[in-house]
Design a protein around this motif. Structure first.
Motif, PDB file in Angstrom:
ATOM      1  N   THR A 171       0.876  -1.165   0.000  1.00  0.00           N
ATOM      2  CA  THR A 171       0.000   0.000   0.000  1.00  0.00           C
ATOM      3  C   THR A 171       0.917   1.219   0.000  1.00  0.00           C
ATOM      4  OG1 THR A 171      -1.644  -1.188   1.309  1.00  0.00           O
ATOM      5  CG2 THR A 171      -1.854   1.211   1.240  1.00  0.00           C
ATOM      6  N   PHE A 172       0.585   2.207  -0.835  1.00  0.00           N
ATOM      7  CA  PHE A 172       1.390   3.426  -0.900  1.00  0.00           C
ATOM      8  C   PHE A 172       0.779   4.501  -0.004  1.00  0.00           C
ATOM      9  CE2 PHE A 172       2.893   1.228  -4.599  1.00  0.00           C
ATOM     10  CZ  PHE A 172       4.219   1.631  -4.720  1.00  0.00           C
ATOM     11  N   TYR A 173       1.653   5.169   0.758  1.00  0.00           N
ATOM     12  CA  TYR A 173       1.230   6.235   1.671  1.00  0.00           C
ATOM     13  C   TYR A 173       1.965   7.523   1.315  1.00  0.00           C
ATOM     14  CZ  TYR A 173      -0.753   2.609   4.692  1.00  0.00           C
ATOM     15  OH  TYR A 173      -1.500   1.556   5.188  1.00  0.00           O
ATOM     16  N   GLN A 174       1.258   8.646   1.418  1.00  0.00           N
ATOM     17  CA  GLN A 174       1.879   9.940   1.129  1.00  0.00           C
ATOM     18  C   GLN A 174       2.762  10.357   2.302  1.00  0.00           C
ATOM     19  OE1 GLN A 174      -0.789  13.281   0.688  1.00  0.00           O
ATOM     20  NE2 GLN A 174       0.770  14.514  -0.326  1.00  0.00           N
ATOM     21  N   ILE A 175       3.994  10.768   1.981  1.00  0.00           N
ATOM     22  CA  ILE A 175       4.848  11.347   3.023  1.00  0.00           C
ATOM     23  C   ILE A 175       5.078  12.824   2.706  1.00  0.00           C
ATOM     24  CG2 ILE A 175       5.970   9.167   3.684  1.00  0.00           C
ATOM     25  CD1 ILE A 175       8.482  10.184   2.117  1.00  0.00           C
ATOM     26  N   LEU A 176       5.058  13.615   3.765  1.00  0.00           N
ATOM     27  CA  LEU A 176       5.286  15.060   3.639  1.00  0.00           C
ATOM     28  C   LEU A 176       6.662  15.440   4.167  1.00  0.00           C
ATOM     29  CD1 LEU A 176       1.759  16.146   4.912  1.00  0.00           C
ATOM     30  CD2 LEU A 176       2.512  15.917   2.538  1.00  0.00           C
ATOM     31  N   ASN A 177       7.286  14.525   4.920  1.00  0.00           N
ATOM     32  CA  ASN A 177       8.656  14.715   5.404  1.00  0.00           C
ATOM     33  C   ASN A 177       9.219  13.346   5.780  1.00  0.00           C
ATOM     34  OD1 ASN A 177       8.126  14.185   8.334  1.00  0.00           O
ATOM     35  ND2 ASN A 177       6.796  15.977   8.052  1.00  0.00           N
ATOM     36  N   ASP A 184      10.420  12.378   8.534  1.00  0.00           N
ATOM     37  CA  ASP A 184      10.092  11.947   9.897  1.00  0.00           C
ATOM     38  C   ASP A 184       8.888  11.008   9.925  1.00  0.00           C
ATOM     39  OD1 ASP A 184      12.160  13.484  10.892  1.00  0.00           O
ATOM     40  OD2 ASP A 184      10.885  15.222  11.291  1.00  0.00           O
ATOM     41  N   GLN A 185       8.163  10.912   8.818  1.00  0.00           N
ATOM     42  CA  GLN A 185       6.996  10.025   8.761  1.00  0.00           C
ATOM     43  C   GLN A 185       7.375   8.596   8.362  1.00  0.00           C
ATOM     44  OE1 GLN A 185       4.702  12.545   6.015  1.00  0.00           O
ATOM     45  NE2 GLN A 185       3.262  12.943   7.677  1.00  0.00           N
ATOM     46  N   LEU A 186       8.667   8.332   8.301  1.00  0.00           N
ATOM     47  CA  LEU A 186       9.151   6.987   7.965  1.00  0.00           C
ATOM     48  C   LEU A 186       9.525   6.231   9.230  1.00  0.00           C
ATOM     49  CD1 LEU A 186      11.535   7.997   5.036  1.00  0.00           C
ATOM     50  CD2 LEU A 186       9.257   6.974   4.815  1.00  0.00           C
ATOM     51  N   GLU A 187       9.469   4.906   9.136  1.00  0.00           N
ATOM     52  CA  GLU A 187       9.927   4.057  10.234  1.00  0.00           C
ATOM     53  C   GLU A 187      10.776   2.931   9.656  1.00  0.00           C
ATOM     54  OE1 GLU A 187       6.491   2.391  12.186  1.00  0.00           O
ATOM     55  OE2 GLU A 187       5.692   1.519  10.339  1.00  0.00           O
ATOM     56  N   ARG A 188      11.733   2.455  10.463  1.00  0.00           N
ATOM     57  CA  ARG A 188      12.594   1.367  10.000  1.00  0.00           C
ATOM     58  C   ARG A 188      11.902   0.038  10.296  1.00  0.00           C
ATOM     59  NH1 ARG A 188      17.219   1.886   7.726  1.00  0.00           N
ATOM     60  NH2 ARG A 188      17.641   3.992   8.412  1.00  0.00           N
ATOM     61  N   VAL A 189      11.832  -0.814   9.261  1.00  0.00           N
ATOM     62  CA  VAL A 189      11.130  -2.099   9.410  1.00  0.00           C
ATOM     63  C   VAL A 189      12.104  -3.241   9.132  1.00  0.00           C
ATOM     64  CG1 VAL A 189       8.856  -1.130   8.906  1.00  0.00           C
ATOM     65  CG2 VAL A 189      10.277  -1.938   7.016  1.00  0.00           C
ATOM     66  N   PRO A 212       6.741   4.085   5.194  1.00  0.00           N
ATOM     67  CA  PRO A 212       5.899   5.074   5.859  1.00  0.00           C
ATOM     68  C   PRO A 212       5.218   4.494   7.098  1.00  0.00           C
ATOM     69  CG  PRO A 212       4.842   4.253   3.870  1.00  0.00           C
ATOM     70  CD  PRO A 212       6.229   3.692   3.877  1.00  0.00           C
ATOM     71  N   ASN A 213       5.061   5.331   8.105  1.00  0.00           N
ATOM     72  CA  ASN A 213       4.307   4.947   9.293  1.00  0.00           C
ATOM     73  C   ASN A 213       2.832   5.207   9.007  1.00  0.00           C
ATOM     74  OD1 ASN A 213       2.935   4.933  11.744  1.00  0.00           O
ATOM     75  ND2 ASN A 213       4.712   5.669  12.889  1.00  0.00           N
ATOM     76  N   PRO A 214       2.000   4.152   8.904  1.00  0.00           N
ATOM     77  CA  PRO A 214       0.590   4.341   8.538  1.00  0.00           C
ATOM     78  C   PRO A 214      -0.186   5.258   9.491  1.00  0.00           C
ATOM     79  CG  PRO A 214       1.193   2.027   8.394  1.00  0.00           C
ATOM     80  CD  PRO A 214       2.331   2.731   9.066  1.00  0.00           C
ATOM     81  N   GLN A 215       0.278   5.354  10.754  1.00  0.00           N
ATOM     82  CA  GLN A 215      -0.396   6.227  11.710  1.00  0.00           C
ATOM     83  C   GLN A 215      -0.185   7.719  11.395  1.00  0.00           C
ATOM     84  OE1 GLN A 215       0.947   3.278  13.820  1.00  0.00           O
ATOM     85  NE2 GLN A 215      -1.111   2.652  13.229  1.00  0.00           N
TER      86      GLN A 215
END
Length: 194
Positions: free
Chosen positions: A84-90, A92-97, A104-107
């Motif tokens: 699933t693709f999520y929009q990131i604006l910066n 900081d909205q990423l998380e390491r998996v 992207p962090n879905p929250q």
């Protein structure tokens, strides 16, 4: 040559690229890609967060934000190999998996449907001039692209583009490949050979 051997051989070549060459080639590809985007009417662009030795996408993402484009990045679901693709604006909205990938962090982000994406930058390790690719072995993109009708482009160093690669029936080619010194119009090459 079987896919796994082709993948491993190219990975060795890519990791041998020195830092200055890697940076210069990535910048040239970034400039080519941004010219391509400027000439298109794509407003929502999907791409991955790169890690060496992939073509660097961090600068591309910043430039896309600067020119007002929506940037969406994939969140993979290993249980069914879907994305699933999520929009990131910066960033900081990423998380390491898993496997140290950044997703992207879905929250913190908003999901986009395939129909809302105008252009997908499809990753891979080796590409044929016709746009067929050898990816990382998960099959995520082939599954996603089966239900996607928009534009597809890959960013690659010239050494990653070879005459032909082994393909399976479910492998879906990209429309174009942008390298540091040329653009391969894969769809036209395929149509010419039909």
């Amino acid at each position: 040559m079987p896919k796994i051997l082709t993948r491993n051989a190219m990975r060795e070549k890519l990791t041998a690229i020195d830092e200055i060459t890697y940076t210069n080639y990535s910048k040239q590809i970034e400039e080519q890609f941004l010219r391509y985007v400027a000439a298109s009417d794509a407003s929502t662009i999907a791409l991955t967060i790169s890690s060496f030795p992939e073509v660097n996408t961090w600068g591309i993402i910043k430039q896309l934000w600067n020119i007002g484009k929506n940037v969406v990045v994939p969140k993979c679901k290993p249980s069914d190999k879907s994305m699933t693709f999520y929009q990131i604006l910066n960033f900081d909205q990423l998380e390491r998996v898993y496997m140290h990938l950044l997703e992207p962090n879905p929250q913190l982000t908003k999901a986009f449907t395939p129909q809302e994406i105008d252009l997908i930058v499809v990753p891979g390790i080796v590409y044929s001039e016709k746009g067929y690719r050898i990816g990382y072995g998960g099959g995520y993109y082939d599954r996603f692209l089966a239900n996607y009708n928009g534009d597809t482009v890959s960013l690659a160093f010239k050494i990653q583009v070879v005459e032909d690669v082994e393909t399976d029936v479910f492998d879906l080619p990209v429309d174009k490949i942008i390298t540091q010194n040329e653009i391969f119009f894969c769809k036209q090459i395929r149509e010419k050979d039909e």
